[in-house]
Design an enzyme around this catalytic site. Structure first.
Site, PDB file in Angstrom:
ATOM      1  N   GLY A  32       0.822  -1.208   0.000  1.00 44.08           N
ATOM      2  CA  GLY A  32       0.000   0.000   0.000  1.00 44.08           C
ATOM      3  C   GLY A  32       0.853   1.254   0.000  1.00 44.08           C
ATOM      4  N   HIS A  38       4.485   2.187  -8.168  1.00 42.65           N
ATOM      5  CA  HIS A  38       3.521   1.078  -8.217  1.00 42.65           C
ATOM      6  C   HIS A  38       2.672   1.200  -9.483  1.00 42.65           C
ATOM      7  CE1 HIS A  38       4.164   1.412  -3.737  1.00 42.65           C
ATOM      8  NE2 HIS A  38       4.342   0.117  -3.907  1.00 42.65           N
ATOM      9  N   ASP A 152      13.859  -2.273  -5.245  1.00 43.81           N
ATOM     10  CA  ASP A 152      14.197  -3.288  -4.244  1.00 43.81           C
ATOM     11  C   ASP A 152      15.005  -4.386  -4.939  1.00 43.81           C
ATOM     12  OD1 ASP A 152      12.800  -2.190  -1.913  1.00 43.81           O
ATOM     13  OD2 ASP A 152      11.018  -2.475  -3.135  1.00 43.81           O
ATOM     14  N   LEU A 191      11.044   6.973  -6.251  1.00 46.10           N
ATOM     15  CA  LEU A 191       9.764   7.016  -5.550  1.00 46.10           C
ATOM     16  C   LEU A 191       9.723   5.862  -4.551  1.00 46.10           C
ATOM     17  CD1 LEU A 191       7.121   7.976  -8.254  1.00 46.10           C
ATOM     18  CD2 LEU A 191       8.750   9.398  -7.020  1.00 46.10           C
TER      19      LEU A 191
HETATM   20  O1  PAF Z   1       8.091  -4.532  -1.822  1.00 45.66           O
HETATM   21  C1  PAF Z   1       7.103  -4.624  -1.065  1.00 45.66           C
HETATM   22  O2  PAF Z   1       6.229  -3.759  -1.038  1.00 45.66           O
HETATM   23  C2  PAF Z   1       6.996  -5.824  -0.135  1.00 45.66           C
HETATM   24  O3  PAF Z   1       8.249  -6.217   0.308  1.00 45.66           O
HETATM   25  C3  PAF Z   1       6.212  -7.004  -0.746  1.00 45.66           C
HETATM   26  C4  PAF Z   1       6.928  -7.567  -1.953  1.00 45.66           C
HETATM   27  C5  PAF Z   1       4.828  -6.548  -1.122  1.00 45.66           C
HETATM   28  C6  PAF Z   1       6.089  -8.131   0.276  1.00 45.66           C
HETATM   29  O4  PAF Z   1       5.416  -7.714   1.420  1.00 45.66           O
END
Ligand code: PAF
Length: 286
Positions: A32, A38, A152, A191
């Site tokens: 979220g 995203h 990430d 971001l």
């Molecule tokens: O990158 C993220 O937002 C989280 O680490 C994930 C992959 C949703 C797992 O909780």
């Protein structure tokens, strides 16, 4: 867009989607506090899948500090709007009890040491938590493609390893991991949901990471790698960051980079006051 909160609601929604759209879908797991990074995941997923499911779940297992979990930004209303705008078909926004019900036992996942270096060393248990939740979400939402952001970097490697384990255990042939490039603002700031925790003056200082990437790119040919890292750490400190690590790895792995390996991937983590930031960048210095 269907919003589901229980496993029963989710199964029903998936069954109806697969009947009408085919079993070729995408999963975009999130915690979220969604932003345009995203948004990019959703857009790319939307382009090549019959259906797109997104999850919103702040996974307690991946937080090694209770204070970090407590203040992680939560804004479900805005998140739903962004998902709807991007044409997401299904949202799964469960409580921790739904994802990890009483009596559920986490399978042991051998992450081949990828969970122990860099981020893993500074956040003990973090990647085991990530792998456990992604594994669980994939059991609940079988899909052809899984979408994650390259911001990430190490998480992507851990999840790739998880997908190999699942294949070896024949849980599932798929999915394939699709890594989507980091989205940056006009000043190069990556971001991140954690940027919401920064006041305007802190945001300005956070942009010091992007300024340092530019400095490294400009000086990459002229300086030895050690001197480049040293100079970069000095600049980051001067920008007001408390550095945890800055390291070069062979792109696509966590192996130490050496000359002849091609452009290294630089991985960075540091603190801006009480907020921890990570970023990574490919640097053409070879
Ligand atoms: O990158 C993220 O937002 C989280 O680490 C994930 C992959 C949703 C797992 O909780």
């Amino acid at each position: 867009m269907l919003v589901t909160r229980t496993v029963e609601e989710l199964s029903e929604a998936l069954a109806s989607m697969e009947l009408s759209l085919g079993n070729d879908g995408a999963l975009v797991p999130t915690m979220g506090a969604l932003h345009e990074g995203h948004g990019a995941l959703m857009r790319v997923a939307r382009q090549s899948n019959a259906w797109v499911a997104a999850t919103i779940f702040v996974n307690p297992l991946q937080f090694n500090r209770p204070d970090d979990l407590a203040r992680y930004p939560r804004r479900e209303g805005e998140d739903f709007l962004l998902l709807q705008e991007h044409g997401v078909d299904l949202v799964f926004a469960p409580s921790p009890e739904v994802v990890f019900p009483l009596g559920w036992v986490a399978p042991e996942l051998d992450l081949d040491g990828l969970d122990l270096l860099w981020e893993g060393a500074f956040r003990p248990g973090h990647f085991k938590g990530v792998a456990t939740v992604v594994n669980r979400l994939l059991d609940l939402i079988p899909c052809a493609n899984l979408y994650m952001g390259q911001k990430d970097y190490q998480q992507c490697l851990v999840v790739e390893r998880l997908l190999c384990l699942r294949k070896a255990m024949l849980v599932q042939l798929g999915p394939a991991l699709v890594k989507v490039p980091t989205v940056r603002d006009g000043d190069g700031l990556a971001l991140s949901s954690r940027n919401l925790l920064l006041a305007p003056d802190q945001l300005e200082r956070a942009k010091g990471i992007a300024r340092t990437w530019s400095w490294m790119k400009a000086h990459g040919q002229g300086l030895q790698p050690e001197a480049l890292v040293e100079g970069a750490l000095e600049r980051l400190t001067a920008e007001g960051l408390r550095n945890e690590y800055l390291v070069f790895v062979r792109d696509g792995s966590l192996e130490p980079w050496k000359r002849g390996d091609g452009a290294p991937r630089a991985l960075y983590a540091g603190w801006l006051d009480e907020v921890r930031l990570i970023d990574n960048e490919s640097l053409a210095i070879a």
